[in-house]
Scaffold this motif. Structure first.
Motif, short mmCIF file in Angstrom:
data_model
loop_
_atom_site.label_atom_id
_atom_site.label_comp_id
_atom_site.label_asym_id
_atom_site.label_seq_id
_atom_site.Cartn_x
_atom_site.Cartn_y
_atom_site.Cartn_z
N LEU A 49 4.43 9.76 -7.50
CA LEU A 49 5.47 9.99 -8.52
C LEU A 49 4.86 10.17 -9.90
O LEU A 49 5.36 10.97 -10.70
N LYS A 50 3.79 9.45 -10.19
CA LYS A 50 3.12 9.64 -11.48
C LYS A 50 2.53 11.04 -11.58
O LYS A 50 2.63 11.69 -12.63
N ALA A 51 1.92 11.51 -10.50
CA ALA A 51 1.36 12.87 -10.50
C ALA A 51 2.48 13.90 -10.66
O ALA A 51 2.33 14.88 -11.41
N GLU A 52 3.60 13.68 -9.98
CA GLU A 52 4.73 14.59 -10.10
C GLU A 52 5.29 14.57 -11.52
O GLU A 52 5.68 15.60 -12.07
N ASN B 262 0.83 -1.20 0.00
CA ASN B 262 0.00 0.00 0.00
C ASN B 262 0.87 1.26 0.00
O ASN B 262 0.58 2.22 -0.73
N ASN B 263 1.93 1.26 0.80
CA ASN B 263 2.84 2.41 0.82
C ASN B 263 3.50 2.60 -0.53
O ASN B 263 3.63 3.73 -1.03
N MET B 264 3.93 1.50 -1.16
CA MET B 264 4.56 1.60 -2.47
C MET B 264 3.57 2.10 -3.51
O MET B 264 3.95 2.91 -4.38
N GLN B 265 2.33 1.66 -3.44
CA GLN B 265 1.33 2.14 -4.40
C GLN B 265 1.08 3.64 -4.23
O GLN B 265 0.93 4.36 -5.22
N ARG B 266 1.07 4.11 -2.98
CA ARG B 266 0.91 5.54 -2.75
C ARG B 266 2.09 6.31 -3.33
O ARG B 266 1.91 7.37 -3.95
N GLU B 267 3.30 5.79 -3.13
CA GLU B 267 4.48 6.46 -3.67
C GLU B 267 4.45 6.48 -5.20
O GLU B 267 4.80 7.49 -5.82
N VAL B 268 4.03 5.39 -5.80
CA VAL B 268 3.97 5.32 -7.26
C VAL B 268 2.96 6.33 -7.79
O VAL B 268 3.23 7.05 -8.76
N SER B 269 1.80 6.41 -7.16
CA SER B 269 0.79 7.36 -7.64
C SER B 269 1.27 8.80 -7.45
O SER B 269 1.04 9.66 -8.32
N LEU C 288 3.14 16.74 -13.71
CA LEU C 288 3.44 18.15 -13.47
C LEU C 288 4.76 18.56 -14.13
O LEU C 288 4.85 19.65 -14.73
N LEU C 289 5.75 17.70 -14.02
CA LEU C 289 7.04 18.02 -14.64
C LEU C 289 6.94 18.06 -16.16
O LEU C 289 7.56 18.91 -16.81
N GLN C 290 6.18 17.15 -16.73
CA GLN C 290 5.97 17.16 -18.18
C GLN C 290 5.28 18.45 -18.63
O GLN C 290 5.65 19.05 -19.64
N GLN C 291 4.30 18.88 -17.85
CA GLN C 291 3.62 20.14 -18.17
C GLN C 291 4.59 21.32 -18.06
O GLN C 291 4.57 22.23 -18.89
N HIS C 292 5.43 21.30 -17.05
CA HIS C 292 6.42 22.36 -16.87
C HIS C 292 7.41 22.37 -18.03
O HIS C 292 7.79 23.45 -18.54
N ILE C 293 7.84 21.20 -18.47
CA ILE C 293 8.76 21.11 -19.61
C ILE C 293 8.10 21.66 -20.87
O ILE C 293 8.73 22.42 -21.64
N GLU C 294 6.86 21.30 -21.09
CA GLU C 294 6.15 21.82 -22.26
C GLU C 294 6.03 23.34 -22.20
O GLU C 294 6.18 24.02 -23.22
N ALA C 295 5.77 23.87 -21.03
CA ALA C 295 5.67 25.33 -20.88
C ALA C 295 7.01 25.98 -21.16
O ALA C 295 7.08 27.03 -21.84
N LEU C 296 8.09 25.38 -20.67
CA LEU C 296 9.42 25.94 -20.94
C LEU C 296 9.77 25.85 -22.42
O LEU C 296 10.37 26.78 -22.99
N LYS C 297 9.41 24.75 -23.07
CA LYS C 297 9.66 24.63 -24.51
C LYS C 297 8.90 25.70 -25.28
O LYS C 297 9.44 26.33 -26.20
N PHE C 298 7.65 25.88 -24.91
CA PHE C 298 6.85 26.89 -25.59
C PHE C 298 7.44 28.28 -25.38
O PHE C 298 7.58 29.07 -26.32
N LYS C 299 7.83 28.58 -24.13
CA LYS C 299 8.41 29.88 -23.82
C LYS C 299 9.71 30.06 -24.59
O LYS C 299 9.97 31.15 -25.13
#
Length: 95
Positions: A63-66, A54-61, A69-80
């Protein structure tokens, strides 16, 4: 005489609890205790392993959310970066 024979037979049979009965009861109780102990041990192990999973599943979820967010940030930086490069190149051509 038949009454006396019946009384003799009754006297030969032990009254109360015999050693054999006690041994059967002790063996039965021992078997039940062993099986109960094994069940409790396995239940505890399953509980602790499921806690770890259960702890590992929480960590995985998380990390997936993070990662999203990082992918969105990268796309924003690429666009900028593309927009600023375009603006910079337009400014250079005007001079």
């Amino acid at each position: 005489m038949t009454v006396e024979m019946a009384e003799n037979i009754k006297r030969k049979e032990p009254n109360g609890i015999t050693f054999k009965m006690i041994m059967i009861i002790l063996i039965s109780v021992t078997i039940v205790l062993i099986l109960t102990t094994i069940k409790i041990y396995l239940s505890n192990q399953i509980y602790y392993e499921s806690k770890k999973v259960n702890n590992m599943q929480r960590e995985v979820s998380a990390l997936k959310a993070e990662n999203v967010l990082l992918q969105q940030h990268i796309e924003a930086l690429k666009f900028k970066n593309r927009v600023t490069d375009t603006i910079f190149s337009i400014d250079n051509t005007d001079n």
